[in-house]
Design a protein around this motif. Structure first.
Motif, PDB file in Angstrom:
ATOM      1  N   TRP A  58       0.503  -1.572   0.060  1.00 62.46           N
ATOM      2  CA  TRP A  58      -0.148   0.206  -0.283  1.00 62.46           C
ATOM      3  C   TRP A  58       0.932   0.721  -0.387  1.00 62.46           C
ATOM      4  CZ3 TRP A  58      -2.547  -1.742   4.830  1.00 62.46           C
ATOM      5  CH2 TRP A  58      -1.671  -1.583   6.469  1.00 62.46           C
ATOM      6  N   GLN A 101      -0.784   3.817   5.237  1.00 64.37           N
ATOM      7  CA  GLN A 101      -1.167   3.339   5.617  1.00 64.37           C
ATOM      8  C   GLN A 101      -2.752   4.413   6.309  1.00 64.37           C
ATOM      9  OE1 GLN A 101      -0.101   1.470   9.851  1.00 64.37           O
ATOM     10  NE2 GLN A 101      -2.553   1.780  11.428  1.00 64.37           N
ATOM     11  N   ASP A 145       1.951  -1.236  12.238  1.00 59.89           N
ATOM     12  CA  ASP A 145       1.226  -1.830  12.949  1.00 59.89           C
ATOM     13  C   ASP A 145       0.509  -3.383  12.257  1.00 59.89           C
ATOM     14  OD1 ASP A 145       0.276   0.278  14.123  1.00 59.89           O
ATOM     15  OD2 ASP A 145      -1.014   1.220  13.604  1.00 59.89           O
ATOM     16  N   ARG A 146       0.844  -3.908  13.451  1.00 60.13           N
ATOM     17  CA  ARG A 146      -0.366  -5.034  12.909  1.00 60.13           C
ATOM     18  C   ARG A 146      -1.372  -5.952  14.419  1.00 60.13           C
ATOM     19  NH1 ARG A 146       5.597  -6.458  13.271  1.00 60.13           N
ATOM     20  NH2 ARG A 146       5.898  -7.370  15.178  1.00 60.13           N
ATOM     21  N   VAL A 147      -2.321  -6.560  13.647  1.00 64.72           N
ATOM     22  CA  VAL A 147      -3.602  -7.195  14.181  1.00 64.72           C
ATOM     23  C   VAL A 147      -3.701  -8.441  13.749  1.00 64.72           C
ATOM     24  CG1 VAL A 147      -4.403  -4.985  14.048  1.00 64.72           C
ATOM     25  CG2 VAL A 147      -4.323  -6.938  11.919  1.00 64.72           C
ATOM     26  N   LYS A 198      -9.546 -11.999  11.420  1.00 67.35           N
ATOM     27  CA  LYS A 198     -10.450 -12.026  11.690  1.00 67.35           C
ATOM     28  C   LYS A 198     -10.983 -12.367  10.494  1.00 67.35           C
ATOM     29  CE  LYS A 198      -9.620  -9.629  15.593  1.00 67.35           C
ATOM     30  NZ  LYS A 198     -10.964  -9.085  16.474  1.00 67.35           N
ATOM     31  N   HIS A 243     -13.481  -6.705   8.931  1.00 65.44           N
ATOM     32  CA  HIS A 243     -12.308  -6.853   9.759  1.00 65.44           C
ATOM     33  C   HIS A 243     -10.985  -6.066   8.170  1.00 65.44           C
ATOM     34  CE1 HIS A 243      -8.734  -8.548  11.992  1.00 65.44           C
ATOM     35  NE2 HIS A 243      -9.720  -7.832  12.749  1.00 65.44           N
ATOM     36  N   ALA A 244     -10.184  -5.201   9.218  1.00 58.51           N
ATOM     37  CA  ALA A 244      -9.010  -5.118   8.144  1.00 58.51           C
ATOM     38  C   ALA A 244      -8.260  -5.851   8.950  1.00 58.51           C
ATOM     39  CB  ALA A 244      -9.124  -3.546   8.041  1.00 58.51           C
ATOM     40  N   THR A 280      -3.918  -7.494   7.445  1.00 54.79           N
ATOM     41  CA  THR A 280      -3.150  -7.831   6.448  1.00 54.79           C
ATOM     42  C   THR A 280      -2.580  -9.493   7.059  1.00 54.79           C
ATOM     43  OG1 THR A 280      -1.418  -7.088   7.794  1.00 54.79           O
ATOM     44  CG2 THR A 280      -2.318  -5.301   6.336  1.00 54.79           C
ATOM     45  N   ASP A 315     -16.020  -4.502  12.658  1.00 57.87           N
ATOM     46  CA  ASP A 315     -15.030  -5.015  13.551  1.00 57.87           C
ATOM     47  C   ASP A 315     -13.990  -3.842  13.431  1.00 57.87           C
ATOM     48  OD1 ASP A 315     -13.080  -6.288  14.875  1.00 57.87           O
ATOM     49  OD2 ASP A 315     -13.873  -8.192  14.533  1.00 57.87           O
ATOM     50  N   GLY A 323      -9.240  -3.774  13.795  1.00 57.89           N
ATOM     51  CA  GLY A 323      -8.000  -4.372  12.459  1.00 57.89           C
ATOM     52  C   GLY A 323      -7.028  -3.070  12.778  1.00 57.89           C
ATOM     53  N   ILE A 324      -6.916  -2.891  10.744  1.00 57.00           N
ATOM     54  CA  ILE A 324      -5.631  -2.148  11.100  1.00 57.00           C
ATOM     55  C   ILE A 324      -6.718  -1.392  11.056  1.00 57.00           C
ATOM     56  CG2 ILE A 324      -4.150  -0.867   9.468  1.00 57.00           C
ATOM     57  CD1 ILE A 324      -2.430  -3.173  10.230  1.00 57.00           C
ATOM     58  N   LYS A 325      -6.094   0.429  11.075  1.00 58.88           N
ATOM     59  CA  LYS A 325      -7.269   1.489  10.706  1.00 58.88           C
ATOM     60  C   LYS A 325      -6.347   2.939  10.874  1.00 58.88           C
ATOM     61  CE  LYS A 325      -9.303   1.217  15.182  1.00 58.88           C
ATOM     62  NZ  LYS A 325      -8.781  -0.029  15.921  1.00 58.88           N
ATOM     63  N   PRO A 326      -6.677   3.381   9.487  1.00 60.58           N
ATOM     64  CA  PRO A 326      -5.992   4.857   9.392  1.00 60.58           C
ATOM     65  C   PRO A 326      -5.212   5.416  10.917  1.00 60.58           C
ATOM     66  CG  PRO A 326      -7.965   5.171   8.008  1.00 60.58           C
ATOM     67  CD  PRO A 326      -8.436   3.880   9.155  1.00 60.58           C
ATOM     68  N   PRO A 327      -4.310   5.681  10.449  1.00 62.60           N
ATOM     69  CA  PRO A 327      -3.639   6.417  11.995  1.00 62.60           C
ATOM     70  C   PRO A 327      -4.157   7.697  12.247  1.00 62.60           C
ATOM     71  CG  PRO A 327      -1.685   6.365  10.012  1.00 62.60           C
ATOM     72  CD  PRO A 327      -2.974   5.736   9.658  1.00 62.60           C
ATOM     73  N   GLN A 348       6.741   4.875  13.123  1.00 65.68           N
ATOM     74  CA  GLN A 348       6.414   4.818  14.500  1.00 65.68           C
ATOM     75  C   GLN A 348       7.678   5.443  15.747  1.00 65.68           C
ATOM     76  OE1 GLN A 348       4.157   3.126  16.270  1.00 65.68           O
ATOM     77  NE2 GLN A 348       3.129   2.890  13.761  1.00 65.68           N
TER      78      GLN A 348
END
Lengths: 722, 279
Positions: free
Chosen positions: A346, A349, A669-671, A674, A699-700, A702, B19, B22-26, B85
């Motif tokens: 991408w 983020q 970021d890592r999640v 799901k 759910h977003a 990677t 949900d 998860g990943i979201k825009p900062p 970060q």
């Protein structure tokens, strides 16, 4: 090498001529036949696809759509007949007397079970066997499972298999692969038993055969090189394509859908409706003594992310002919032409569905073609000879802003396999395999390599309920640069049917993966990085150990438990050199230990079933005394299905724990992953209309850094038989 | 059909609940920002320029570098924000990429220098998740671009004495400055060499020109890079002449002296000119 090529070409030509034109010998002495029909004991409906075997011989058959079967050319004598089908209790009839020139008619009524047992697999031992007799864990994704998951391509469908997850499009079985930048796979993919790993990249092309053209998929977990050689380091995925049916029939599947808006407005990169559509059709026809199946598919999407579009056409052709009462010939080919956009990662983020501006318009064009000739000849009731001749071609060309590389990889293979059944207690599988990879590539240059191997496996019942499997395979790889690599891959397995409700298994096997040409010879600028060759890369090796138990706790509840440990040596990883170029080197010593449980519950409430699996892993990089990158600690899948009358509702939930360690962008970021997919299907006569919501909760997540997985999408599917 | 109505309602309920775990825009952004100015003419063979931030300086591998997005080319100045970060960076610069060539992390056309000392890059510390460190301004000199060449300066590195305890890497730099270099941009660096050797070879791909100084710098844990990092040097008033993009001078041997004696006294300290292969 050239002399090998000449000899091989001559050998292949000779083998083809032999297979096609050599008259199959008729039986000199008069023989008898067992014919019959397999039906459901309760409904009296025919059971297609039941596995019918003469115990202690290599002879067998599958029932046709009317449930009928016939096993010919039996010498006069007494035989035991075993019939099994998924979801039914196995049927055994002992001492069937067969006379010369006589036909024994059998009516086989199978008792249905609530729990699905009795699957017959062909991959674990290179021969047909009940899944309960396999000393290694085998997962099966049946045609019905594939229909229920309603995924166009197998990678998405296989995400629901126990112990399987994907990282950047690369399959991991119990954490075997991690992510190695698309250069080589630590899982071997077969189509109808034939390896289809392109010689240049050595990775798996999941779009080659769409799910609609697949009968079922077998997933062997753990090192499988003792039978399959290179790449079977972490497991084997065998895609069994549909067979031609005996009567004229046409199957049609139409689907279309669209993507929802992204969860966050900042991610919306276009006001257009992003959509996809798929058309698949196949037709079976009997032509004289032959059966022919033709399948065509067209698949296209705008993609949910920028540059995520593709246009693909797939074709599959299968021609089967009974050459004599004991010889069959199958010619199959698969083809795919593909044009797709590509955006590695991408933009940021904040713009997770957009690609870097300079990559806009980047695309890849590719063609894949496979041709397989399979001949099976049961020379006697005890001995069968299987010959496979295969050709696989993979071509791709990048149309990138900074890269116009192209590559063509050709692979020619021949395998001759013998099955000898000494008795119903003792069988021997042995064979030899040769393969040539010839690559012309802008990335790796012009190279060829040759692999020759031999394997032997004995399965013996040492007690009435205890089976021992011993086997080994030797592989010799020669590369045109003069590099030579040898690998001996032994295995041992035990299966103990301790009680009617309990089977115990244990196995140890070794595996290896020879470096792909892209790892060995890459010498180009790729994504702005200079790749440099390392022609002397050794093979990666592994030892996998497993103990497991299969428990039928109640008629409605089955549980499979296993503990596993895999040790890896010389894992090939890309490493920056002191001159800041990228080179693939043998670096990592690793160990993955884990537990896996899968549960099947059919509580007897009409049409309700629950299947769930959970895998825990401890992936360790022993060199660094750290967690191994790109391996999750937990993977879980659950399918809940409920059907009443013509309507069926189901939900699939997948969970993959957050990756503890990544290599490319560890600060980002890592999640956890799901994903919930919902399906509702209405069956009317021979037609089904389905509505599906994939990633229903949007759910977003990677799989690896900077690549967002598909956002919520809605799909309608119409499928039926004409 | 009641169960299916219930299923449909449940499905609608699920659909209504996104949900968001998860990943979201900062929502909080961190990083640093500033202005980049360019002097000199934009080379025709410019492919891209990007901001590069080094976790270690000099970086040992590309894993030590955070590379930003492509920046506009052909402009006089740009303002930028580099998102990252919270992190401590030892150097920030702009890296230039030639068309059809790979990224070369040493191809820096401008560093962030917070002080007048242009021989040591300025560090940047982003300490909070909502902090954008301002005023990280960078002046780029487009005449300093390095094209892919075969020309090089190289030779042997030998060691006299015992390595300092904190020594980690050695880099060798060549300078075109008439006397002493006043900026990192006057230097062309070799790739870092692991410290601890008795003898090894170095190799610096250099642009055609006259190089008056070749110096070996020892990077020590916790110590900034400066003149005191130079442990061996070769200086020539007439200079090492690299006439073409094919010229290689591979006989410039250096001796690292621990502790160093005099620096740059005479024509050479711990240096000898052994052979020269000219093309």
């Amino acid at each position: 090498m050239e002399s090998y090529m000449r000899k091989t070409t001559l050998f292949l030509a000779g083998a083809l001529l032999l297979l096609l034109f050599c008259p199959q010998p008729g039986r000199a002495q008069a023989t008898g036949r067992i014919s019959g029909r397999v039906t459901d004991a309760r409904s009296a409906e025919p059971i297609p696809g039941a596995n019918v075997m003469i115990v202690g011989t290599v002879l067998g058959a599958n029932s046709d759509p009317d449930g009928r079967f016939s096993i010919n050319s039996l010498d006069a004598g007494s035989y035991d007949l075993r019939v099994s089908a998924v979801g039914y209790k196995p049927f055994l009839r002992k001492a069937i007397a067969v006379s010369a020139r006589a036909v024994v008619q059998m009516a086989v009524a199978l008792e249905p079970t609530l729990i699905e047992t009795g699957e017959v697999v062909v991959t674990a031992s290179k021969r047909r066997q009940s899944i309960e007799d396999s000393p290694t864990s085998v997962g099966i994704m049946s045609h019905r499972d594939l229909e229920q998951k309603n995924q166009v391509y197998l990678d998405r469908a296989l995400e629901s298999a126990s112990g399987v997850n994907f990282v950047g499009g690369q399959i991991n079985i119990r954490g075997s692969s991690g992510y190695n930048y698309g250069a080589g796979s630590r899982v071997l993919m077969l189509i109808d038993g034939v390896p289809v790993m392109p010689g240049d990249s050595g990775d798996i092309k999941w779009s080659m055969v769409p799910a609609s053209q697949v009968d079922h998929v077998e997933i062997v977990k753990g090192a499988g090189s003792a039978l399959y050689g290179s790449s079977a380091l972490g497991g084997v995925v065998n895609v069994i394509t549909k067979n031609a049916e005996v009567r004229p029939v046409t199957h049609l599947r139409l689907s279309a859908g669209f993507y929802d808006k992204p969860l966050y407005a900042a991610w919306q990169w276009t006001d257009r409706l992003l959509h996809f559509d798929d058309i698949d059709v196949d037709h079976s026809q009997r032509i004289g003594a032959s059966h022919l199946m033709l399948a065509l598919g067209r698949h296209q999407t705008t993609g949910y992310a920028q540059n995520g579009w593709y246009q693909r056409v797939n074709a599959l052709c299968k021609w089967q002919r009974q050459l004599s009462s004991r010889a069959t010939l199958t010619l199959s080919s698969h083809y795919e032409t593909n044009n797709n956009g590509t955006g590695l990662m991408w933009r940021s983020q904040s713009e997770a569905l957009a690609v870097a501006k300079e990559a806009l318009g980047d695309r890849v064009k590719s063609d894949k073609f496979g041709l397989n000739l399979f001949h099976r000849w049961a020379a006697s009731e005890k001995f069968a000879l299987n010959t496979r001749v295969s050709y696989f071609r993979n071509f791709w060309k990048n149309y990138f802003h900074d890269n116009l590389n192209a590559s063509q990889a050709n692979r020619i293979g021949i395998e001759v396999q013998g099955d000898y059944q000494f008795s119903n207690l003792n069988s021997l599988t042995f064979g030899t395999e040769e393969a040539w990879d010839i690559v012309t590539s802008g990335l790796v240059g012009d190279h060829h390599q040759y692999v020759v191997s031999g394997y032997l496996q004995n399965e013996r019942k040492i007690l009435s309920s205890l089976s021992l499997t011993l086997g080994a395979r030797y592989d010799l790889q020669k590369v045109d640069t003069g590099f030579k690599d040898e690998n001996l891959s032994p295995k041992v397995g035990l299966v103990w049917h301790a009680a009617p409700w309990l089977s115990l298994r244990g196995s140890s096997g070794s595996g290896f993966r020879a470096a792909s040409m892209s790892e060995r010879f890459s010498n180009s600028v790729y994504s702005g990085l200079q790749l440099v060759p390392n022609p002397d890369l050794k093979s990666e090796t592994a030892w996998s150990h497993e103990i497991g138990a299969n428990l039928l706790l109640l008629p409605v509840l089955a549980l499979d438990l296993s503990g596993f440990r895999s040790d890896y040596w010389d894992l090939i990883e890309p490493e920056p050199t002191v001159t800041q170029e990228i080179r693939f080197v043998n670096v990592t010593r690793a160990r993955i230990t884990g537990l896996e449980a899968s549960l099947q519950l059919r509580p007897g409430i009409r049409g309700l079933s629950l299947e769930t699996g959970w895998t825990w892993m401890d992936p360790r990089d022993l060199d660094l005394d750290a967690t191994l990158a790109y391996r999750p600690r937990h993977i879980s899948q659950t399918t809940l299905l409920y059907s009443i009358g013509p309507v069926e509702a189901s939900a699939d939930y997948r969970y993959v724990a957050r990756l503890d360690k990544v290599k490319l962008y560890p600060l980002e970021d890592r999640v956890a992953q799901k994903t919930l997919d919902l399906h509702l299907t209405w069956h009317y006569r021979q037609w089904s209309l389905g509505g599906h919501v994939n990633n229903a909760r949007n759910h977003a997540h990677t799989q690896m850094e900077r690549t967002l997985q598909p956002i919520r999408n809605y799909m309608l599917t119409l499928s039926g038989t004409i | 059909m009641k169960p299916f109505l219930a299923s449909a309602l449940l499905a609608l309920l699920l659909l209504a609940c996104n949900d968001e775990s998860g990943i979201k825009p900062p929502t909080q952004v961190s990083g640093f920002s500033g202005t980049i100015t360019f002097s000199g003419a934009w080379p025709q063979d410019t492919d891209q320029i990007r901001l590069a931030a080094a976790l270690k300086f000099p970086p040992s591998t590309i894993a030590d570098i955070l590379l930003g997005d492509a920046l506009p080319t052909g402009v006089d100045s740009i303002t930028y924000t580099f998102y990252t970060q919270p992190v401590t960076l030892q150097a920030v610069g702009v890296v230039w990429k030639e068309k059809e060539q790979a990224w070369d992390a040493t191809n820096i056309i401008g560093y962030y220098f917070p002080t007048e000392n242009h021989l040591s890059p300025g560090g940047v510390t982003v300490s909070r998740k909502d902090e954008i460190v301002p005023d990280i301004d960078i002046a780029c000199d487009l005449t300093k671009v390095k094209r892919a060449v075969n020309s090089a300066i190289g030779g042997k590195l030998r060691v006299q004495g015992s390595w300092p305890a904190g020594a980690t890497k050695v880099v060798v730099a060549a300078s075109t400055a008439p006397v002493l270099p006043s900026s990192l941009l006057d230097l062309t660096f070799s790739f870092p060499i692991d410290a601890g050797f008795d003898s090894t070879r170095y190799f610096i791909p250099v642009q055609p020109g006259t190089y008056k100084l070749v110096a070996a710098l020892v990077i020590e844990e916790g110590k900034p890079i400066g003149m005191e990092s130079i442990k061996g040097a070769y200086y020539s008033f007439s200079g090492i002449k690299i006439k073409t993009a094919e010229t290689q001078e591979l006989g410039i041997d250096l001796t690292l002296i621990f502790p160093p004696g005099r620096l740059l006294a005479g024509s050479a300290l711990g240096a000898s000119r052994r052979t020269a292969a000219l093309h």
